[in-house]
Enzyme design. Structure first.
Site, mmCIF file in Angstrom:
data_model
loop_
_atom_site.group_PDB
_atom_site.id
_atom_site.type_symbol
_atom_site.label_atom_id
_atom_site.label_comp_id
_atom_site.label_asym_id
_atom_site.label_seq_id
_atom_site.Cartn_x
_atom_site.Cartn_y
_atom_site.Cartn_z
ATOM 1 N N CYS A 1 -41.752 91.780 38.206
ATOM 2 C CA CYS A 1 -42.531 91.578 36.970
ATOM 3 C C CYS A 1 -43.541 90.431 37.080
ATOM 4 O O CYS A 1 -44.479 90.351 36.296
ATOM 5 C CB CYS A 1 -41.602 91.346 35.789
ATOM 6 S SG CYS A 1 -40.470 92.706 35.529
ATOM 7 N N HIS B 1 -46.169 88.557 30.191
ATOM 8 C CA HIS B 1 -45.436 89.740 30.638
ATOM 9 C C HIS B 1 -44.659 90.261 29.431
ATOM 10 O O HIS B 1 -44.047 89.494 28.685
ATOM 11 C CB HIS B 1 -44.490 89.358 31.782
ATOM 12 C CG HIS B 1 -43.490 90.408 32.100
ATOM 13 N ND1 HIS B 1 -43.856 91.718 32.321
ATOM 14 C CD2 HIS B 1 -42.138 90.366 32.228
ATOM 15 C CE1 HIS B 1 -42.770 92.430 32.569
ATOM 16 N NE2 HIS B 1 -41.714 91.629 32.515
ATOM 17 N N ASN C 1 -41.446 97.424 28.753
ATOM 18 C CA ASN C 1 -41.618 96.568 29.930
ATOM 19 C C ASN C 1 -42.104 97.424 31.102
ATOM 20 O O ASN C 1 -41.356 98.258 31.609
ATOM 21 C CB ASN C 1 -40.268 95.906 30.248
ATOM 22 C CG ASN C 1 -40.342 94.952 31.421
ATOM 23 O OD1 ASN C 1 -41.313 94.948 32.178
ATOM 24 N ND2 ASN C 1 -39.307 94.154 31.584
HETATM 25 O O1 UT7 Z 1 -38.965 91.950 33.033
HETATM 26 C C1 UT7 Z 1 -37.933 91.311 33.697
HETATM 27 C C2 UT7 Z 1 -37.316 90.293 32.865
HETATM 28 N N1 UT7 Z 1 -36.391 90.908 31.959
HETATM 29 C C3 UT7 Z 1 -36.151 90.326 30.819
HETATM 30 O O2 UT7 Z 1 -36.763 89.347 30.504
HETATM 31 C C4 UT7 Z 1 -35.049 90.876 29.953
HETATM 32 C C5 UT7 Z 1 -34.256 89.725 29.387
HETATM 33 N N2 UT7 Z 1 -33.144 90.154 28.537
HETATM 34 C C6 UT7 Z 1 -33.322 90.732 27.334
HETATM 35 O O3 UT7 Z 1 -34.426 91.002 26.914
HETATM 36 C C7 UT7 Z 1 -32.094 90.960 26.471
HETATM 37 O O4 UT7 Z 1 -30.989 90.282 27.029
HETATM 38 C C8 UT7 Z 1 -31.738 92.471 26.315
HETATM 39 C C9 UT7 Z 1 -32.764 93.144 25.437
HETATM 40 C C10 UT7 Z 1 -31.674 93.139 27.656
HETATM 41 C C11 UT7 Z 1 -30.372 92.621 25.619
HETATM 42 O O5 UT7 Z 1 -30.390 91.979 24.353
HETATM 43 P P1 UT7 Z 1 -29.192 90.990 23.960
HETATM 44 O O6 UT7 Z 1 -29.474 90.525 22.586
HETATM 45 O O7 UT7 Z 1 -29.090 89.957 25.051
HETATM 46 O O8 UT7 Z 1 -27.940 91.960 23.909
HETATM 47 P P2 UT7 Z 1 -26.620 91.991 24.805
HETATM 48 O O9 UT7 Z 1 -26.920 92.455 26.181
HETATM 49 O O10 UT7 Z 1 -25.924 90.667 24.647
HETATM 50 O O11 UT7 Z 1 -25.786 93.093 24.063
HETATM 51 C C12 UT7 Z 1 -25.309 92.923 22.709
HETATM 52 C C13 UT7 Z 1 -24.552 94.173 22.332
HETATM 53 C C14 UT7 Z 1 -23.479 94.545 23.357
HETATM 54 O O12 UT7 Z 1 -22.375 95.108 22.657
HETATM 55 P P3 UT7 Z 1 -21.027 94.245 22.433
HETATM 56 O O13 UT7 Z 1 -20.554 93.902 23.824
HETATM 57 O O14 UT7 Z 1 -21.467 93.034 21.663
HETATM 58 O O15 UT7 Z 1 -20.155 95.189 21.688
HETATM 59 C C15 UT7 Z 1 -24.131 95.648 24.162
HETATM 60 O O16 UT7 Z 1 -23.199 96.540 24.729
HETATM 61 O O17 UT7 Z 1 -25.439 95.292 22.264
HETATM 62 C C16 UT7 Z 1 -24.949 96.335 23.104
HETATM 63 N N3 UT7 Z 1 -26.073 97.079 23.642
HETATM 64 C C17 UT7 Z 1 -26.671 98.081 22.991
HETATM 65 N N4 UT7 Z 1 -26.433 98.661 21.800
HETATM 66 C C18 UT7 Z 1 -27.231 99.665 21.435
HETATM 67 C C19 UT7 Z 1 -26.714 96.863 24.821
HETATM 68 N N5 UT7 Z 1 -27.736 97.736 24.953
HETATM 69 C C20 UT7 Z 1 -27.723 98.500 23.834
HETATM 70 C C21 UT7 Z 1 -28.517 99.562 23.398
HETATM 71 N N6 UT7 Z 1 -28.252 100.116 22.203
HETATM 72 N N7 UT7 Z 1 -29.554 100.045 24.115
#
Ligand code: UT7
Length: 318
Positions: free
Chosen positions: A113, A245, A275
């Protein structure tokens, strides 16, 4: 001083749009979750015949038209991509062929990225030292081909597309004014592809520990932006446009807030494109260039972070 001046910008997107509602039908997710956590509403996904090389070629052609330049004038092509059409030749060589160019230098940069920032940095160094005169710097990706479409934590985040800059070496005070690029390979395990020609003999799928990447993003990106501004003796809020980005609207807003930027200085296309890795910065830049927000003389800060981890920033006066 000779600088790499921006002459033209172009972009290309696959025809097919996949909305969050479409994804609700294939994985356990909701439009509400995706919008709240990321700001993404839709993404473009490559269909048959649409590849990193075809999208990159289309973006390059449009950038050349925007620059009023013929492809034959180009003596450097750098393609930032993590999803090349082939292991080799480089996508840059294949795009060169598509453009009908048979001379000059063409190679790919693999910094995921942050790739477009790395590619701009290399191009400007080659131009400042007089080695190359006219360059195409392209970010082009088809991440849909390395996504695990059963993994809701990653498949909702990415899209495909390409963007291109035409640069020309010129004496003056416009063009790429400063840049900074970084890598910390000790964090390679939090964002990677679990395949490759030498490691596994497979293409593999993208794997990401999203929350860990998120935690690393805001401080590292802000630091790079501050370094870039300090190099030319300006304060970050003095820039006209912030073109980040496009990984996550919350990251964009977090970085902008930390850097004391106004929301209306931030170019955001994350809702429409999701992204697109190395393509996201030039895709966002092209949108603001074409709709008249970015104008001649504007100071634009580009930044990003991705697999490696790599991160960086580039300050460009248009
Ligand atoms: O370009 C390269 C660089 N990449 C980035 O900068 C990405 C950086 N990370 C992020 O943008 C965020 O961490 C994400 C968008 C990937 C995830 O958001 P988050 O607020 O950190 O969520 P999380 O991974 O902590 O997940 C929270 C909950 C989890 O459920 P439990 O364990 O709390 O029950 C996940 O299983 O949301 C769940 N979850 C989803 N639910 C519905 C994860 N993905 C999804 C989904 N739909 N697609």
């Amino acid at each position: 001083m000779i600088r790499a001046a921006l002459r033209g910008v172009g972009s290309a997107l696959p025809k097919r749009v996949v909305t969050n509602q479409d994804l609700e039908k294939t994985v356990d997710t909701t439009d509400a979750w995706i919008v709240e956590r990321t700001g993404i509403k839709q993404r473009h996904i490559a269909g048959d015949g649409e590849t990193t090389v075809s999208l990159g070629s289309e973006a390059a052609r449009k950038a050349l038209v925007d620059a009023g330049m013929d492809a034959s004038e180009i003596d450097l092509i750098i393609v930032a991509t993590a999803t090349p059409d082939a292991t080799f030749p480089a996508s840059a060589a294949l795009i060169q062929r598509e453009l009908g160019i048979r001379t000059g230098t063409a190679f790919d940069v693999a910094a995921v990225c942050s790739g477009f920032l790395y590619a701009l940095t290399v191009a400007s160094s080659l131009m400042e030292t007089g080695q190359q005169k006219k360059a195409l710097v392209i970010g082009s990706e088809t991440f849909s081909r390395i996504i695990d479409w059963t993994d809701r934590r990653t498949c909702v985040l990415f899209g495909d597309g390409a963007g291109a800059f035409v640069l020309e070496a010129e004496e003056g005070d416009t063009g790429i004014l400063s840049s900074t690029t970084h890598c910390d390979g000790s964090l390679s395990h939090i964002l990677y592809v679990d395949g490759g020609p030498s490691g596994t003999g497979t293409v593999g799928h993208l794997r990401m520990d999203g929350p860990k990447v998120f935690k690393e993003a805001i401080a590292r990106i802000s630091g790079a932006v501050e370094t870039c501004a300090e190099k030319v003796g300006i304060a970050v809020p003095d820039i006209d446009w912030f073109v980040p980005h496009q990984a996550n609207q919350r990251i964009l807003q977090g970085v902008a807030k930390r850097l004391k930027l106004n929301e209306d200085q931030v170019v955001s296309t994350v809702a429409e494109h999701a992204n697109t890795s190395a393509a996201s910065i030039p895709l966002a830049f092209d949108k603001a260039w074409k709709d008249g927000r970015i104008c001649k003389g504007d100071l634009c800060m580009l930044e990003g972070m991705g697999g490696g981890l790599t991160w960086g920033a580039v300050l460009i006066k248009v």
